[in-house]
Design a protein around this motif. Structure first.
Motif, mmCIF file in Angstrom:
data_model
loop_
_atom_site.group_PDB
_atom_site.id
_atom_site.type_symbol
_atom_site.label_atom_id
_atom_site.label_comp_id
_atom_site.label_asym_id
_atom_site.label_seq_id
_atom_site.Cartn_x
_atom_site.Cartn_y
_atom_site.Cartn_z
ATOM 1 N N ALA A 541 4.673 7.300 -2.537
ATOM 2 C CA ALA A 541 4.956 8.067 -1.239
ATOM 3 C C ALA A 541 3.635 8.407 -0.571
ATOM 4 O O ALA A 541 3.187 8.246 0.575
ATOM 5 C CB ALA A 541 5.587 9.311 -1.316
ATOM 6 N N TYR A 542 2.410 8.670 -1.472
ATOM 7 C CA TYR A 542 1.278 9.218 -1.043
ATOM 8 C C TYR A 542 0.376 7.853 -0.380
ATOM 9 O O TYR A 542 -0.123 7.921 0.575
ATOM 10 C CB TYR A 542 0.392 9.662 -2.507
ATOM 11 N N GLN A 544 1.828 5.280 0.606
ATOM 12 C CA GLN A 544 2.793 4.936 1.776
ATOM 13 C C GLN A 544 2.207 5.661 2.964
ATOM 14 O O GLN A 544 1.942 5.089 4.169
ATOM 15 C CB GLN A 544 4.286 5.191 1.742
ATOM 16 N N ARG A 545 1.813 6.878 2.968
ATOM 17 C CA ARG A 545 1.461 7.850 3.955
ATOM 18 C C ARG A 545 -0.108 7.369 4.339
ATOM 19 O O ARG A 545 -0.481 7.463 5.113
ATOM 20 C CB ARG A 545 1.179 9.140 3.637
ATOM 21 N N HIS A 546 -0.982 6.430 3.216
ATOM 22 C CA HIS A 546 -1.966 5.969 3.560
ATOM 23 C C HIS A 546 -2.178 4.585 3.875
ATOM 24 O O HIS A 546 -3.098 3.878 3.576
ATOM 25 C CB HIS A 546 -2.994 6.452 2.426
ATOM 26 N N GLY A 549 2.720 0.680 3.023
ATOM 27 C CA GLY A 549 4.121 1.140 3.029
ATOM 28 C C GLY A 549 4.776 0.074 2.457
ATOM 29 O O GLY A 549 6.079 0.008 2.614
ATOM 30 N N ARG A 709 -6.049 2.747 -5.287
ATOM 31 C CA ARG A 709 -5.953 2.815 -3.576
ATOM 32 C C ARG A 709 -7.424 2.025 -3.112
ATOM 33 O O ARG A 709 -7.351 1.302 -2.304
ATOM 34 C CB ARG A 709 -6.136 4.209 -3.275
#
Length: 754
Positions: A541-542, A544-546, A549, A709
């Protein structure tokens, strides 16, 4: 009809004088009835003793005594009743006919006792015996009447004569039935009923006599002078006969009572003896049950502790060597799971006999439960223990026929030596168990002696277990690394495999191989799996927010967690709290984890898949699952184990196996992931044969979230890991990962994955 001077079935003569002043003395009549009652009661007692007598000689004696009591009572009743008869004529008795009547009574009584001696009495037996006995009583009566000499002739009325015979027959039949009935029983009611039966039988006998006497008419012929009675000693004679008869009956009853008490005591003694014998047998059975295994008849743990303590005390006194061997049957659970527990029990019996046959007579062989066995043996050196263990292992390899199958079993053995490895039973058993654990960890079917390093490892494992509990409870130290999985079609990272790590304060970063087994052995694996699930969903989810997705995360699921009924609910909670769609999560399970309760596994996986979560089978080809099971499972992805890719493309067999797996998976509508990709040749081979996804050290190592990331951002900037070309896609230069720690091609193939 005239018989022995008696006029039977004849009319009174036209001439002659009828004696009409005839009567009976009431006291003597009552005495006769009492004598008959006593005789009947004694006879019932004799019949009872006769039926309960086990000795043939005693049986015959009670038979004769009963006959004498019955005969004496009937005859005494008859003779006393005759003495009670008073008439105005002189009365004498013929001795020979009187004795003959007594003999007839004895014969009748013997016949009655013989009839009672039958094991079974049917209706015709009762009727036949009653007719013979009744006729005998009538015969005795009239022979006794023939012995009466009065100078007058005896005439008998036909009707009363037949009535007397009928009463005799009915009395005989009743007496037989009552005697048969009262042969068994005890208690106050039984005795009261026997008294009543005696009164009834005596009444029948007395009624027979006096009915016959009622039919009697004395007629003095006209030419015969009347002889008046002279001295009369009837009372004295009757009292004497009655006293003797009552005395005999009383003596017989007392004898029967004494014998009954004696036999009761004998029965009590026998019962006590039987109870003592049963108690000894029960004690022996309890001893057997308490100290021996019911299935294999080997000594159980309790019996082993007792005998081992004695053996150990002996060797402590002599300081001689003693070996303790722990045996565990390799993969025994598969037998129970596949063939059932009955087959497993039969196999344990055969294994126990093999172990017993391989050991010596003085060796102690025990079964601790399940498939765990222990052997204690005296020895001179360690080599003897090794040779014995090898002999057991060799004997275990003999083929066993079970359930129509021929199988070969193996065993793992751990050995500790007294006094080198310990001086107490607890130490020796614990150290043998540690050595057994080492044998199982080395691939099974092996033996190991205890050494100090095993103890150190056990101490470290115990420490890690305690610290792992704290780490899970406080959520401190555990972390998740992610290894990218690339889509060959899009050349992009499509999935991230979540792999748990533990940052230990003393031992540094620990891979799952250091603590997963500890978690499984101590019931922590479910909590650990669910912790990884929650954190993987939160990390995705982290990402996805960055801006990432389109990624999915794959989470490994152990066999224990897969049997957890709350797994679908936990998956739903993890997705909800992270705000992820179900398609973004994929659960990975191994073949062997699926092969427990297959129906339950299928139902559980269907519940998970119904939420929209994908399912993947990991390490395919390394387990023992069936393709028939594979097609039943609700799977989406199949991962080829790295062991099949190691020699590709050099090995033709491995190439063919990988090709076959890919074709089979696509036939079952499954996507294919190949893990362990470490060089460009393997990558090109997989792409050429239609593999869907790639994973391996060539493409990316497991990395923590922060470093992952930066990797994803570089890949997006470069447009993907692969550069498309017209013929074959070539991997981008490894310089792409030069600034990313750990992304180096050609690294070790040991996958630190859960």
């Amino acid at each position: 009809m005239e018989w022995l001077g008696l006029q039977l079935f004849a009319d009174l003569p036209a001439t002659g004088r009828i004696v009409i002043d005839c009567r009976h003395e009431p006291f003597l009549v009552l005495l006769a009835y009492l004598v008959a009652c006593a005789a009947c009661f004694a006879t019932l007692d004799m019949a009872e003793r006769q039926s309960h007598s086990e000795d043939p000689t005693a049986h015959r004696q009670w038979n004769m005594l009963g006959a004498c009591c019955l005969a004496g009572g009937i005859w005494a009743m008859h003779f006393i009743s005759m003495l009670a008869f008073q008439a105005p004529v002189e009365v004498h008795y013929d001795a020979s006919l009187t004795i003959l009547s007594l003999l007839i009574a004895l014969a009748v009584a013997w016949l009655a006792m013989h009839s009672l001696d039958r094991s079974q009495m049917r209706t015709h037996h009762y009727l036949q015996s009653a007719v013979l006995i009744g006729l005998g009583i009538i015969l005795m009566h009239f022979v006794g009447m023939a012995a009466l000499e009065t100078g007058a002739r005896q005439y008998y009325q036909t009707g009363l004569l037949l009535a007397s015979a009928t009463i005799a027959l009915l009395t005989s039949l009743t007496a037989l039935c009552l005697a048969r009935y009262f042969r068994h029983g005890s208690g106050t009611l039984h005795h009261a009923m026997k008294y009543g039966a005696s009164l009834l039988m005596a009444g029948g006998i007395v009624a027979t006599h006096f009915t016959a006497m009622s039919a009697l008419t004395l007629v003095i012929p006209a030419d015969t002078a009347l002889r008046l009675p002279s001295g009369d000693n009837s009372l004295q004679l009757a009292l004497g006969i009655g006293f003797i008869t009552l005395l005999i009956s009383a003596a017989s009853i007392s004898t029967a009572l004494a014998d009954k008490k004696l036999q009761s005591k004998e029965h009590d003694l026998r019962r006590v003896s039987v109870l003592l014998s049963q108690l000894d047998q029960a004690r022996a059975s309890l001893q057997q049950a308490a100290h021996y295994d019911a299935l294999t008849n080997l000594v159980n743990r309790r019996g082993f502790n007792q005998v081992f303590a004695e053996r150990l005390a002996e060797h402590q006194a002599t300081q001689s060597h003693l070996a303790v061997m722990f045996l565990d049957i390799d993969h025994f659970k598969r037998i129970n799971d596949s063939l059932g527990h009955d087959a497993g029990d039969e196999l344990l019996k055969v294994i126990a006999s093999h172990i017993k046959a391989a050991t010596r007579n003085h060796d102690l062989v025990a079964r601790f439960g399940g498939d765990e066995f222990c052997v204690v043996t005296s020895l001179n050196n360690r080599d003897e223990a090794r040779h014995l263990a090898q002999r057991i292992m060799q004997r275990m390899k003999e083929p066993i026929d079970l359930g129509g199958r021929r199988m070969v079993m193996t065993t793992s053995i751990g050995i500790s030596i007294f006094p080198d490895d310990g001086t107490t039973a607890e130490e020796l058993l614990k150290h043998a168990d540690l050595a057994l654990y080492q044998s199982k960890g080395n691939g099974r079917n092996s033996l190991n002696f205890f050494n100090d390093s095993l103890k150190t490892q056990a101490s470290i494992a115990l420490q890690l277990e305690e610290e792992l509990r704290v780490a899970l409870l406080e959520e401190h130290g555990l972390c998740v690394h992610y290894q990218p999985i690339f889509d060959l079609r899009s050349r992009q990272v499509a999935k991230l495999e979540a792999l748990v790590r533990w940052r230990h304060p003393q031992h540094g970063l620990l891979g799952p191989d250091r603590f997963i087994a500890i978690a499984e052995a101590n019931g922590l694996i479910i909590d650990l799996d669910l912790w990884v699930l929650r954190h993987a969903c939160a990390d995705l989810a982290y990402l996805q927010r960055h801006g990432h997705g389109n990624l999915k995360v794959t989470v490994n699921c152990s066999a224990v967690t897969l049997s957890h009924d709350e797994l679908p609910n936990e998956v739903e909670k993890a997705l909800f709290h992270a705000g992820l769609a179900p398609w973004q999560l994929e659960l990975e399970v191994t073949e062997n984890a699926l092969m427990g309760d297959i129906q339950r596994t299928v139902n559980l996986l269907k519940r998970v898949r119904a939420q929209g979560v994908a399912l993947s089978i990991d390490d395919f080809g390394t387990g023992y699952s069936s393709l028939a099971y594979l097609k039943r499972l609700p799977l989406d992805v199949l991962k080829i184990d790295r062991s099949f890719l190691q020699d590709v493309p050099g090995s033709q067999k491995d190439r063919e196996i990988v090709q076959a797996i890919i074709v089979m998976a696509h036939t079952l509508h499954l996507q294919v992931v190949s893990e362990g990709v470490e060089n460009a040749e393997q990558l090109a081979f997989l792409e050429a044969h239609g593999c869907d996804y790639l994973q391996g050290y060539l493409l990316g190592r497991p990395e923590p979230l922060a470093e992952l990331r930066s990797l994803l951002e570089r890949l997006e900037h470069q447009g993907g890991l692969f550069s498309p070309c017209c013929d074959t896609a070539q991997p981008v230069s490894p310089d792409l990962f030069a600034d990313t720690p750990g992304l180096r091609a050609g690294a070790s193939t040991v996958r630190q994955g859960h």
